[in-house]
Write a protein that holds these residues in place. Sequence first.
Motif, PDB file in Angstrom:
ATOM      1  N   ASN A 108      47.421  41.595  46.519  1.00  0.00           N
ATOM      2  CA  ASN A 108      47.851  40.217  46.275  1.00  0.00           C
ATOM      3  C   ASN A 108      47.066  39.592  45.117  1.00  0.00           C
ATOM      4  N   ASN A 109      47.145  40.281  43.957  1.00  0.00           N
ATOM      5  CA  ASN A 109      46.491  39.823  42.722  1.00  0.00           C
ATOM      6  C   ASN A 109      44.962  39.827  42.847  1.00  0.00           C
ATOM      7  N   SER A 110      44.444  40.924  43.404  1.00  0.00           N
ATOM      8  CA  SER A 110      43.000  41.057  43.577  1.00  0.00           C
ATOM      9  C   SER A 110      42.294  41.152  42.226  1.00  0.00           C
ATOM     10  N   THR A 111      41.050  40.673  42.205  1.00  0.00           N
ATOM     11  CA  THR A 111      40.236  40.753  40.993  1.00  0.00           C
ATOM     12  C   THR A 111      39.039  41.680  41.173  1.00  0.00           C
ATOM     13  N   ASP A 112      38.954  42.344  42.325  1.00  0.00           N
ATOM     14  CA  ASP A 112      37.849  43.275  42.574  1.00  0.00           C
ATOM     15  C   ASP A 112      38.380  44.708  42.527  1.00  0.00           C
ATOM     16  N   GLY A 113      37.797  45.596  43.293  1.00  0.00           N
ATOM     17  CA  GLY A 113      38.198  46.999  43.258  1.00  0.00           C
ATOM     18  C   GLY A 113      39.225  47.398  44.297  1.00  0.00           C
ATOM     19  N   THR A 114      40.015  46.447  44.783  1.00  0.00           N
ATOM     20  CA  THR A 114      41.013  46.753  45.817  1.00  0.00           C
ATOM     21  C   THR A 114      41.975  47.848  45.376  1.00  0.00           C
ATOM     22  N   LYS A 115      42.470  47.759  44.149  1.00  0.00           N
ATOM     23  CA  LYS A 115      43.423  48.773  43.673  1.00  0.00           C
ATOM     24  C   LYS A 115      42.791  50.158  43.659  1.00  0.00           C
ATOM     25  N   GLN A 116      41.544  50.233  43.232  1.00  0.00           N
ATOM     26  CA  GLN A 116      40.857  51.530  43.175  1.00  0.00           C
ATOM     27  C   GLN A 116      40.668  52.113  44.578  1.00  0.00           C
ATOM     28  N   VAL A 117      40.423  51.256  45.563  1.00  0.00           N
ATOM     29  CA  VAL A 117      40.336  51.733  46.947  1.00  0.00           C
ATOM     30  C   VAL A 117      41.668  52.348  47.365  1.00  0.00           C
ATOM     31  N   GLU A 137      51.623  42.187  44.178  1.00  0.00           N
ATOM     32  CA  GLU A 137      52.245  40.864  44.283  1.00  0.00           C
ATOM     33  C   GLU A 137      51.382  39.869  43.504  1.00  0.00           C
ATOM     34  N   PRO A 138      51.866  39.393  42.342  1.00  0.00           N
ATOM     35  CA  PRO A 138      51.020  38.573  41.470  1.00  0.00           C
ATOM     36  C   PRO A 138      50.778  37.155  41.963  1.00  0.00           C
ATOM     37  N   HIS A 139      51.642  36.650  42.855  1.00  0.00           N
ATOM     38  CA  HIS A 139      51.485  35.272  43.329  1.00  0.00           C
ATOM     39  C   HIS A 139      50.687  35.270  44.628  1.00  0.00           C
ATOM     40  N   LYS A 140      49.472  34.729  44.563  1.00  0.00           N
ATOM     41  CA  LYS A 140      48.554  34.788  45.684  1.00  0.00           C
ATOM     42  C   LYS A 140      49.087  33.966  46.863  1.00  0.00           C
ATOM     43  N   GLY A 141      48.887  34.504  48.056  1.00  0.00           N
ATOM     44  CA  GLY A 141      49.290  33.816  49.280  1.00  0.00           C
ATOM     45  C   GLY A 141      49.723  34.831  50.319  1.00  0.00           C
ATOM     46  N   ILE A 142      49.268  34.662  51.546  1.00  0.00           N
ATOM     47  CA  ILE A 142      49.518  35.665  52.579  1.00  0.00           C
ATOM     48  C   ILE A 142      51.006  35.818  52.868  1.00  0.00           C
ATOM     49  N   THR A 143      51.767  34.711  52.868  1.00  0.00           N
ATOM     50  CA  THR A 143      53.201  34.833  53.137  1.00  0.00           C
ATOM     51  C   THR A 143      53.916  35.546  51.996  1.00  0.00           C
ATOM     52  N   ARG A 144      53.453  35.336  50.770  1.00  0.00           N
ATOM     53  CA  ARG A 144      54.060  36.033  49.625  1.00  0.00           C
ATOM     54  C   ARG A 144      53.759  37.531  49.694  1.00  0.00           C
TER      55      ARG A 144
END
Length: 242
Positions: A45-54, A66-73
């Motif tokens: 949800n548009n993370s700025t840390d290493g979430t994608k690498q995990v 999902e570029p628009h931050k928000g749990i429902t999105r």
Amino acid sequence: MTQALPRTISLVIPAYNEEAYLPACLDAVMRNVASKALEIIVVDNNSTDGTKQVIERYPAVTYVFEPHKGITRARQAGLLNASGDIVAYVDADTVPPPGWIEQIARHFEADSTLACLSGPYSFYDLSGIRDRISTGWFITARPLYALTGYMMVGGNFAMPRAILHRMGGFDDSIEFYGEDADIAKRAKKFGKVLFSPSFVMPTSGRRLKKQGLLKMAGLYFINYLSIVFRSKPATRGYQDVR
């Protein structure tokens, strides 16, 4: 007479800046869920840390951004990319236990009127009395469930994909508080909403530790009631806890 085929299950995990917690979640998913799930989807949800690498360390996981931050999105992005008959949701700080996905399959096979299955959290990083008080909230909330006929937690629920689409998916005007009550209330129009005490999900109590048990209990309670009576949450703002 033709026997109906077992329904397939997609697992969706929304994740925003979850590099610290997501590995334990995905390790548990690989041990206890993956072999019986059609697919595992993690929505970044548009993370700025290493979430994608995990996520990239787990080849069996489908990555969705999902570029628009928000749990429902994030939940909605998972729904749009899921292909299972049932879509199950957990949070990135949960640890799905053995038998969890099997419970989903059994409940939906046994009851054709079931629109939503959910159950309580247990808190793996709260000690002693705080864990008992936190888990006790689900016991005290049972009279409300008996009155309304719906209750669920956002990090531990499963619904038929067809019903999720028929009810219009997730309401992206809800930022955080009340999103689970909103889902449960709308699901009730399509069938039974079962909150099963045995369908337990271990999760982190980090938000309770950070913001306090009484404050969090009050926020969840007032937003639940607001959804029940006004069909919208009482609280818009929220704090990211990582």
